[in-house]
Design an enzyme around this catalytic site. Sequence first.
Site, PDB file in Angstrom:
ATOM      1  N   ASP A 154      -6.382   2.805  -8.181  1.00  0.00           N
ATOM      2  CA  ASP A 154      -7.187   2.576  -9.244  1.00  0.00           C
ATOM      3  C   ASP A 154      -7.280   3.624 -10.359  1.00  0.00           C
ATOM      4  OD1 ASP A 154      -8.112  -0.187  -8.312  1.00  0.00           O
ATOM      5  OD2 ASP A 154      -9.442   0.698  -6.925  1.00  0.00           O
ATOM      6  N   ASP A 201      -3.936   8.545  -5.945  1.00  0.00           N
ATOM      7  CA  ASP A 201      -5.013   7.524  -6.103  1.00  0.00           C
ATOM      8  C   ASP A 201      -4.505   6.171  -6.730  1.00  0.00           C
ATOM      9  OD1 ASP A 201      -7.783   6.561  -6.045  1.00  0.00           O
ATOM     10  OD2 ASP A 201      -7.682   6.526  -8.297  1.00  0.00           O
TER      11      ASP A 201
END
Length: 349
Positions: free
Chosen positions: A21, A19
Amino acid sequence: MSVVQGERLVDAYDLVIFDLDGVIYLIDRPIPGAVEAVARLHREGKPVAYATNNASRRPAEVAELLVGLGVNAQPGEVLTSAVASAAALAERLPAGAPVLVVGAEALRAEVRAVGLVPVERADESPAAVVQGYGPQVGWTQLAEAAVAIRAGALWIATNTDRTLPSPRGPLPGNGSLVAVLRTALDREPDLVVGKPESALFGTAAHQHGAQRPLTVGDRLDTDIEGAGRAGMDSLLVLTGVSRAADLLVTPPSARPTYVAHDLRGLFDAGTVVRLDDLPTPQGNPLAVAGDGWELTLDGVPTLTGAGRALDALRLLCACAWSGHPVGAVRPGSDAAGTALGELGLTGGR
């Protein structure tokens, strides 16, 4: 308990899916150690991919952002919910169909790229509404979307993340904007494309021919649950949205295989613990022990001993996931007080 004494977590997998953020960066700032961790994977020849629910940038823009932060990323390594949503629309609509886009220019560009026509108003008779995060999304766009959906337009959401991590703390995400329309329309979207759905993870594994991928994320409700739906092991890092307290109350569908403070857990067995082989609480009063710690549930749970904070967290998970609440934990030693403070789980002494 570390992964296996002396072994590195990353060596058990043939692809690492990150991922972005909360794992690699916070908005536009790299998370300490993240750039170095990805560079190390590249040096060792370990394939990487990036799967993000953020629909406000195209893959080339995400790669450019990563390069600007010091990460040697290629557009082909990036999978976004905007790309996946546009593909879902193309499967359902004829070429040239109008689509009302609520979101950033990146989402409009992905809609154009699959042969559909982005529009802005409900009176342009859109066949679908696609809703993604955009910092400029406001009432006008949401109002047009509501009118179009009531008129029969298909409603696709790129993701339903309630918040976005930032250096100032969690900020409203696309899920908060989807909730506005959900409230106004009294209905759910017809399709949610991004995590925790498994499409992004499955696509990443397929592109790299991976047989044993590892997903690394900071959110239990999207990254970790999505990895589980895709049948993948997962590593939760505590650098973004989900914290230790969230881990204790998360449902079985969103429990990670491993947890680490940050991306050092990929390489250093002493900085990660495994959560899919927890000890069983037993005895009277109920207690669980291991790796220098003992947690006793007799009235207010009491943690005693000395060791790594992550090992203490492992014992807390063992109790909490067995159905024994451990919301407020009393430290029974100075070391326990330090560990609970490090985990953000301070309690009365």
